[in-house]
Design an enzyme around this catalytic site. Sequence first.
Site, short mmCIF file in Angstrom:
data_model
loop_
_atom_site.label_atom_id
_atom_site.label_comp_id
_atom_site.label_asym_id
_atom_site.label_seq_id
_atom_site.Cartn_x
_atom_site.Cartn_y
_atom_site.Cartn_z
N ASP A 94 -15.13 2.57 7.15
CA ASP A 94 -14.09 3.46 6.64
C ASP A 94 -14.57 4.20 5.39
O ASP A 94 -14.27 5.38 5.21
CB ASP A 94 -12.81 2.69 6.30
CG ASP A 94 -11.79 3.63 5.68
OD1 ASP A 94 -11.35 4.55 6.39
OD2 ASP A 94 -11.47 3.49 4.49
N ARG B 127 -14.50 12.63 6.42
CA ARG B 127 -13.26 13.35 6.74
C ARG B 127 -12.85 14.28 5.60
O ARG B 127 -12.34 15.37 5.83
CB ARG B 127 -12.13 12.34 7.01
CG ARG B 127 -12.28 11.64 8.36
CD ARG B 127 -11.38 10.43 8.44
NE ARG B 127 -10.00 10.76 8.16
CZ ARG B 127 -9.11 9.92 7.60
NH1 ARG B 127 -9.46 8.70 7.28
NH2 ARG B 127 -7.89 10.32 7.38
N HIS C 296 0.85 -1.19 0.00
CA HIS C 296 0.00 0.00 0.00
C HIS C 296 0.89 1.23 0.00
O HIS C 296 1.84 1.32 0.77
CB HIS C 296 -0.90 0.03 1.24
CG HIS C 296 -1.73 1.27 1.30
ND1 HIS C 296 -2.93 1.40 0.62
CD2 HIS C 296 -1.50 2.46 1.90
CE1 HIS C 296 -3.40 2.61 0.81
NE2 HIS C 296 -2.57 3.28 1.57
N LYS D 291 -8.66 -1.50 5.74
CA LYS D 291 -8.91 -2.06 4.40
C LYS D 291 -7.94 -3.18 4.08
O LYS D 291 -8.32 -4.19 3.49
CB LYS D 291 -8.82 -0.94 3.35
CG LYS D 291 -10.05 -0.04 3.39
CD LYS D 291 -9.92 1.16 2.49
CE LYS D 291 -8.97 2.17 3.05
NZ LYS D 291 -9.14 3.53 2.60
N SER E 103 -7.59 3.91 8.83
CA SER E 103 -8.30 3.83 7.55
C SER E 103 -7.57 2.87 6.59
O SER E 103 -8.16 1.95 6.03
CB SER E 103 -8.38 5.25 6.95
OG SER E 103 -8.75 5.23 5.62
N1 URA Z 1 -5.76 6.68 2.27
C1 URA Z 1 -6.72 6.04 2.96
O1 URA Z 1 -7.16 4.98 2.58
N2 URA Z 1 -7.16 6.60 4.09
C2 URA Z 1 -6.69 7.76 4.57
O2 URA Z 1 -7.12 8.21 5.60
C3 URA Z 1 -5.69 8.43 3.83
C4 URA Z 1 -5.24 7.85 2.68
#
Ligand code: URA
Length: 434
Positions: A171, A178, A92, A197, A193
């Site tokens: 999320d 957000r 990621h 995932k 967050s």
């Molecule tokens: N990417 C995400 O998935 N969440 C965040 O809060 C910031 C970047």
Amino acid sequence: MTTPDHHPEPFDAVDIIAAKRDRHRLADAQIDWVIDAYTRGVVAEEQMAALAMAVYLNGLDRAETARWTTAMVNSGTRLNFDDLGKPTADKHSTGGVGDKITLALTPLVASYGVAVPQLSGRGLGHTGGTLDKLESIPGWQAQISTQRMREIMRDVGGVVCAAGEDLAPADRRLYALRDVTGTVDCIPLIASSVMSKKIAEGTGALVLDVKVGSGAFMKDRESARLLASTMVEIGQDAGVTTTALLTDMFRPLGRTVGNALEVREAVEVLAGGGPEDVVELTVALAREMLTAVRVDADPADALCDGRAMDSWRAMVTAQGGDPDSGLPTATHTHEVTADRDGWLTHTDALAFGVASWRLGAGRARKEDPVQAGAGIELHTVVGEWVRAGQPLFSLHTDDPARFDRVLASLEDAWTVTGEEPEPRESVVLERIGD
Ligand code: URA
């Protein structure tokens, strides 16, 4: 008021908001409830907005952040690939400019018999989205079922697709909230967050590419280090082998920014060429992923001998794309040349990211379309010598009315001087993890 048919709620959202406003720790049960109740629609958007702001201002400690993450994982389905007969590893990135690494990295790692379940997003703001990039390949489909994802992981190895609605739904809602309440750049909220995932996605190993610099969320090394170590701890606690690399995002990565332009560059890397920094980072991340699943190999080999390219072709084909068809190009280009002889000493990642977005490569609202061919091609990169009149970069767009504003925004984004810059040692700045 409760009726006999309704279970009373064990907490009141206002008490939880007030507790965080007053800098108290939240209890595990309070966190579990507030995330679950928000997902069920019992906690209202304005209450969650207030809580997100309280967290933004007063923080969550490590244990609260871990619990918040688990609660978001539990808001939906957790995928499991244990029966696949192959190890799973994923990467990621916290998002950068010209960051096309996933495109070459996924097939590269898959070529070593590792399954890569890469659930990706679309671009919002100045950082591009991997799905937008791949969608510039004619026929390629981002939306596939979990069953199909499993088949491709078994037969091909690498899969890059859109996350289903039931993956960390808390999320999905909280991130959108957000985005419109000024609470995005907050370390515990970003860490929970991202990790919710990735944990829900079911990967066994994870490497995080945490960008540092003007084009990244984290502008300095200290905050990037804190974000990385928070995410590594959350991953390890959840049973996912997790490490992180802090990497340079002061300048764009490689020589292209924009969807089809970046796919073209990733294919060059898969063919054994491509810009040095893109190759270096792809190989460093692949090495982390292979080590995490105990595959002892040098990933640079598969870039040179065609195995990674074969894996890419199979991966694109499995999702309906034609790896042999040409990529779309923009209808208009504008070249910017050097006004003097000298060394290119600076190209600002954020400014080039915003410029590419304004040319049409990105979107302002999530329902906006993107232009496949729009973006920027860098003919010269930092550390190279240019002569006056030599091309520095080209802008690409289907809408030439955009050139003037973009050119104005790039005025201070690059510097050519008589002083040779110090060479950059490495795009990888630091490693975090065991
Ligand atoms: N990417 C995400 O998935 N969440 C965040 O809060 C910031 C970047």
